[in-house]
Structure formats: structure tokens, C-alpha cells
Motif scaffolding. Structure first.
Motif, PDB file in Angstrom:
ATOM      1  N   MET A  53     -33.779   2.292 -22.254  1.00  0.00           N
ATOM      2  CA  MET A  53     -34.438   1.834 -21.028  1.00  0.00           C
ATOM      3  C   MET A  53     -34.235   0.343 -20.810  1.00  0.00           C
ATOM      4  O   MET A  53     -34.004  -0.103 -19.692  1.00  0.00           O
ATOM      5  N   ARG A  54     -34.344  -0.422 -21.854  1.00  0.00           N
ATOM      6  CA  ARG A  54     -34.220  -1.877 -21.726  1.00  0.00           C
ATOM      7  C   ARG A  54     -32.804  -2.317 -21.370  1.00  0.00           C
ATOM      8  O   ARG A  54     -32.606  -3.393 -20.847  1.00  0.00           O
ATOM      9  N   ARG A  55     -31.846  -1.463 -21.658  1.00  0.00           N
ATOM     10  CA  ARG A  55     -30.450  -1.794 -21.365  1.00  0.00           C
ATOM     11  C   ARG A  55     -29.809  -0.711 -20.498  1.00  0.00           C
ATOM     12  O   ARG A  55     -28.645  -0.356 -20.681  1.00  0.00           O
ATOM     13  N   ALA A  56     -30.574  -0.194 -19.566  1.00  0.00           N
ATOM     14  CA  ALA A  56     -30.132   0.942 -18.741  1.00  0.00           C
ATOM     15  C   ALA A  56     -28.873   0.642 -17.936  1.00  0.00           C
ATOM     16  O   ALA A  56     -28.092   1.553 -17.672  1.00  0.00           O
ATOM     17  N   GLU A  57     -28.649  -0.583 -17.587  1.00  0.00           N
ATOM     18  CA  GLU A  57     -27.491  -0.903 -16.757  1.00  0.00           C
ATOM     19  C   GLU A  57     -26.256  -1.235 -17.589  1.00  0.00           C
ATOM     20  O   GLU A  57     -25.203  -1.516 -17.042  1.00  0.00           O
ATOM     21  N   TRP A  58     -26.364  -1.161 -18.901  1.00  0.00           N
ATOM     22  CA  TRP A  58     -25.244  -1.487 -19.784  1.00  0.00           C
ATOM     23  C   TRP A  58     -24.707  -0.248 -20.483  1.00  0.00           C
ATOM     24  O   TRP A  58     -25.418   0.719 -20.693  1.00  0.00           O
ATOM     25  N   VAL A  59     -23.461  -0.319 -20.902  1.00  0.00           N
ATOM     26  CA  VAL A  59     -22.896   0.673 -21.804  1.00  0.00           C
ATOM     27  C   VAL A  59     -23.154   0.148 -23.207  1.00  0.00           C
ATOM     28  O   VAL A  59     -22.800  -0.984 -23.525  1.00  0.00           O
ATOM     29  N   LEU A  60     -23.804   0.943 -24.023  1.00  0.00           N
ATOM     30  CA  LEU A  60     -24.185   0.494 -25.365  1.00  0.00           C
ATOM     31  C   LEU A  60     -23.266   1.067 -26.422  1.00  0.00           C
ATOM     32  O   LEU A  60     -22.910   2.237 -26.376  1.00  0.00           O
ATOM     33  N   MET A  61     -22.949   0.235 -27.375  1.00  0.00           N
ATOM     34  CA  MET A  61     -22.182   0.687 -28.530  1.00  0.00           C
ATOM     35  C   MET A  61     -23.126   1.449 -29.455  1.00  0.00           C
ATOM     36  O   MET A  61     -24.291   1.092 -29.605  1.00  0.00           O
ATOM     37  N   ARG A  62     -22.625   2.475 -30.070  1.00  0.00           N
ATOM     38  CA  ARG A  62     -23.414   3.283 -31.002  1.00  0.00           C
ATOM     39  C   ARG A  62     -24.036   2.411 -32.093  1.00  0.00           C
ATOM     40  O   ARG A  62     -25.200   2.572 -32.443  1.00  0.00           O
ATOM     41  N   ALA A  63     -23.279   1.476 -32.619  1.00  0.00           N
ATOM     42  CA  ALA A  63     -23.767   0.609 -33.694  1.00  0.00           C
ATOM     43  C   ALA A  63     -24.974  -0.217 -33.239  1.00  0.00           C
ATOM     44  O   ALA A  63     -25.895  -0.457 -34.025  1.00  0.00           O
ATOM     45  N   ALA A  64     -24.994  -0.632 -31.984  1.00  0.00           N
ATOM     46  CA  ALA A  64     -26.118  -1.419 -31.466  1.00  0.00           C
ATOM     47  C   ALA A  64     -27.383  -0.571 -31.402  1.00  0.00           C
ATOM     48  O   ALA A  64     -28.479  -1.047 -31.728  1.00  0.00           O
ATOM     49  N   VAL A  65     -27.255   0.683 -30.982  1.00  0.00           N
ATOM     50  CA  VAL A  65     -28.414   1.574 -30.922  1.00  0.00           C
ATOM     51  C   VAL A  65     -28.913   1.868 -32.338  1.00  0.00           C
ATOM     52  O   VAL A  65     -30.111   1.817 -32.608  1.00  0.00           O
ATOM     53  N   GLU A  66     -27.990   2.147 -33.249  1.00  0.00           N
ATOM     54  CA  GLU A  66     -28.390   2.397 -34.635  1.00  0.00           C
ATOM     55  C   GLU A  66     -29.104   1.199 -35.230  1.00  0.00           C
ATOM     56  O   GLU A  66     -30.109   1.343 -35.928  1.00  0.00           O
ATOM     57  N   LYS A  67     -28.620   0.010 -34.960  1.00  0.00           N
ATOM     58  CA  LYS A  67     -29.247  -1.208 -35.490  1.00  0.00           C
ATOM     59  C   LYS A  67     -30.664  -1.377 -34.956  1.00  0.00           C
ATOM     60  O   LYS A  67     -31.553  -1.835 -35.667  1.00  0.00           O
ATOM     61  N   ALA A  68     -30.878  -0.997 -33.700  1.00  0.00           N
ATOM     62  CA  ALA A  68     -32.209  -1.120 -33.095  1.00  0.00           C
ATOM     63  C   ALA A  68     -33.178  -0.061 -33.603  1.00  0.00           C
ATOM     64  O   ALA A  68     -34.385  -0.283 -33.616  1.00  0.00           O
TER      65      ALA A  68
END
Length: 102
Positions: A53-68
């Protein structure tokens, strides 16, 4: 989300209510709602939802989501993030919302 040097779990520095269409998330009480109806989400599902939700307008890397979502010391199976996202999709679809979580 950042990780404190003395802790292995992520710590929050954003405690701001977030909304995206009919979906809302309140990190102060770890609560998510769709059009006023509460969503019953597991802790990790809430963390995934918050990150997306906080980064809804971005394409996120899997590693970034895992880190969060996971701490440095967490043993992460290769498909565990996929499982959390799958359950999150199912729960959103169950309340009549079919957001695209790729």
C-alpha cells in the motif's frame, strides 16, 4: 521499515494511517479494512499489505518486500512470500475486491 542493530525483527518508523481506494490500513493497531469491513490478516500478511500500500505506485523488487516483512535472522523458505501474497489476494477477493497484486 528498518532493522535495529540489536534486534532481528523489523521495527516500524511509519505509523501513519494509509488508504488506497476502499482499502485502509492502520499500523498503530495493525488493522486493515475494506469499505469499513475488517479483514482478518495474519501478522506477515499485514506487513506485506502495508509495504504494497505504501508503495502502490511503484514496482517493487521481491528482495525489498522480503526485507520489509522478515528479520535478518528469519529462515525464509523460497515460496513463503508467494504464500503470504496468495492468501492476501484470496482474502481481498473474498470481500469483493480484486486488486492486482502481481
Amino acid at each position: 521499515m528498518t532493522t535495529s542493530p540489536s534486534l532481528s525483527r523489523p521495527t516500524r518508523f511509519w505509523l501513519v494511517f494509509a488508504t488506497l481506494g476502499a482499502l485502509s490500513f492502520d499500523p498503530a493497531v495493525a488493522d486493515a479494512e475494506v469499505a469499513g469491513d475488517g479483514l482478518r490478516l495474519a501478522h506477515r500478511e499485514l506487513l506485506v499489505l502495508e509495504m504494497l500500500m505504501r508503495r502502490a505506485e511503484w514496482v517493487l523488487m521481491r528482495a525489498a518486500v522480503e526485507k520489509a516483512v522478515y528479520g535478518y535472522d528469519d529462515q525464509i523458505a523460497s515460496n513463503i512470500l508467494d504464500a503470504h501474497i496468495s492468501r492476501l489476494r484470496q482474502k481481498l477477493e473474498a470481500v469483493g475486491r480484486a486488486w492486482a497484486i502481481l
